[in-house]
Design a protein around this motif. Structure first.
Motif: not given
Length: 448
Positions: A66-85
């Motif tokens: 969302r922030d990248l699309l608004l051209n705001h450099p994000p502070k935090d990055f999260d990743v989502a995956t189909n791998a289990t923990p």
């Protein structure tokens, strides 16, 4: 064992019948979304790359996209995956599985941590997710597909998945269109979503203020009616969300939005009282303005200082009341501090590491009014002097104390030895003369 087997079979059957109307992704190519990969953390890029090389899907997800699309450099990055923990943990040597309500993996890259979550599934059968009487989810570790995961996200602007390798954005709920229309829209039925997690109401207020997005009408409508659900949220979660809100760089807009939605009552139980006092409100707004300016300038802001300002006028009131009852000044202040923090903890526990510093800032305040003898020199050496001094300047700027007091300390701190000596005020009250001991004489062996 039989019960677990039947539950698995039941879930599979429901999956077949229920997952026919999941949203399809709109794939947005790099030429249209124009995300600048230079704004993406190398740690996030490496996390996605290694998961994909291990045969899993992996996307940068949520607020970062969302922030990248608004051209705001994000502070935090999260990743989502189909791998289990457990599978994620095997891919990354420096990682740890955390959480009970949501099991996540923290992948460590030097000083940076990337939070990796497994795609969430639907709550399809009893036992999938634990809820309390008001409908709030208290434990949920149901895994699913990326389509199911997108439905579980809170707002359309947060249900965006970015594949760094293909440089594509997967948009399941027209989130990109909502971002361009400056609209914050809840996915699904807002009433039900707020009941599942009342903190989403605070998040809605914070994001709309931070990003300049208008709450969509149906997203906004239930908030006032459901505000009391926040009383059921664990104090630690409430504190973390409020901290994000106040340190967003848009605290004043957030406070105004909280008041407009009537969400400030009960969060900081004393904040609504403070804001109804003319001097208290001026003091709080000056503190929030200073905090916003620091954060927007890329500077750090101490949460202890911020919460010390928010609760100061309640401490001040209790302090005055204690002194009226005949207590001495300093013991009265200590009692007032403990009283206010204990009352605050009933609704939103402030971490001990912050309350300790808050108390140090508060207890310094009467010392600033002592400008004679060695006391000012001793105060300058206090490790928290700067925070206490900044707090004093806020009190002067709000009209609580004479501006001359703040000016005196500003000058004293920068002055040379001779100038400091000249600035000191005379000791208050008559100076007590030391009583000389009586000279003993003896007459005939008797003391006289």
């Amino acid at each position: 064992m039989i019960k677990q087997f039947l539950q698995k079979v039941f879930r599979r059957r429901v999956n077949v019948n229920t997952h026919t109307q999941l949203p399809a992704a709109q794939i947005i190519q790099a030429g249209k979304h124009k995300i600048n990969q230079k704004h993406i953390s190398q740690a996030a890029l490496k996390t996605c790359d290694q998961l994909q090389k291990a045969g899993f899907q992996a996307y940068i997800v949520g607020g970062a996209v969302r922030d990248l699309l608004l051209n705001h450099p994000p502070k935090d990055f999260d990743v989502a995956t189909n791998a289990t923990p457990e599978q994620v943990h095997k891919v990354f040597r420096r990682s740890r599985i955390i959480g009970r309500r949501f099991r996540l993996v923290h992948v460590l890259w030097g000083h940076e941590t990337i939070e990796v979550s497994t795609f969430r599934g639907h709550h399809l059968s009893e036992g999938d997710a634990e809820t309390n009487d008001s409908g709030r989810i208290i434990r949920d570790n149901v895994f699913g597909s990326i389509e199911e995961d997108s439905v579980r996200r809170d707002f359309t602007a947060n249900a965006l998945y970015y594949d760094p390798k293909r440089q594509e954005v997967l948009d399941f709920h027209h989130g990109v269109a909502d971002i361009r229309a400056k609209t914050l829209r809840m996915i699904g039925d807002p009433l039900k979503r707020y009941q599942e997690d009342p903190v989403r109401m605070l998040r809605a207020v914070r994001l709309s203020a931070k990003l300049g997005l208008k709450l969509e009408r149906e997203t906004e409508a239930p908030i006032r009616k459901l505000a009391n659900l926040l009383e059921d949220v664990p104090p630690s979660r409430l504190f973390d969300e409020m901290l994000k809100l106040f340190l967003s760089g848009h605290a004043i807009e957030s406070i105004n939005a909280l008041r407009a939605q009537q969400l400030h009552h009960g969060l900081l139980p004393l904040l609504d009282v403070v804001l109804e006092q003319p001097m208290g409100e001026k003091f709080v707004m000056l503190a929030l303005k200073n905090t916003d300016e620091r954060i927007q300038a890329g500077k750090s802001s101490n949460p202890s200082f911020l919460f010390a300002t928010l609760l100061w006028h309640e401490v001040l009131l209790a302090w005055q009341e204690n002194q009226k009852r005949g207590e001495h000044m300093i013991p009265a202040l200590h009692e007032a501090m403990n009283e206010v923090i204990d009352k605050q903890a009933e609704k939103m526990a402030i971490h001990n590491r912050y309350t300790a510093t808050m108390k140090e800032i508060w207890v310094m305040q009467p010392r600033f009014e002592q400008r004679s003898g060695k006391r000012p020199y001793a105060l300058l050496t206090n490790p928290k002097y700067r925070a206490g001094y900044d707090f004093l300047l806020l009190r002067c700027a709000s009209g609580e104390l004479p501006q001359a007091l703040g000016d005196w300390w500003t000058r004293f701190a920068d002055a040379g030895t001779d100038e400091r000596t000249a600035m000191l005020l005379p000791e208050s009250g008559p100076k007590k003369r030391r009583r000389k001991p009586r000279k003993k004489t003896s007459v005939g062996g008797e003391a006289v």
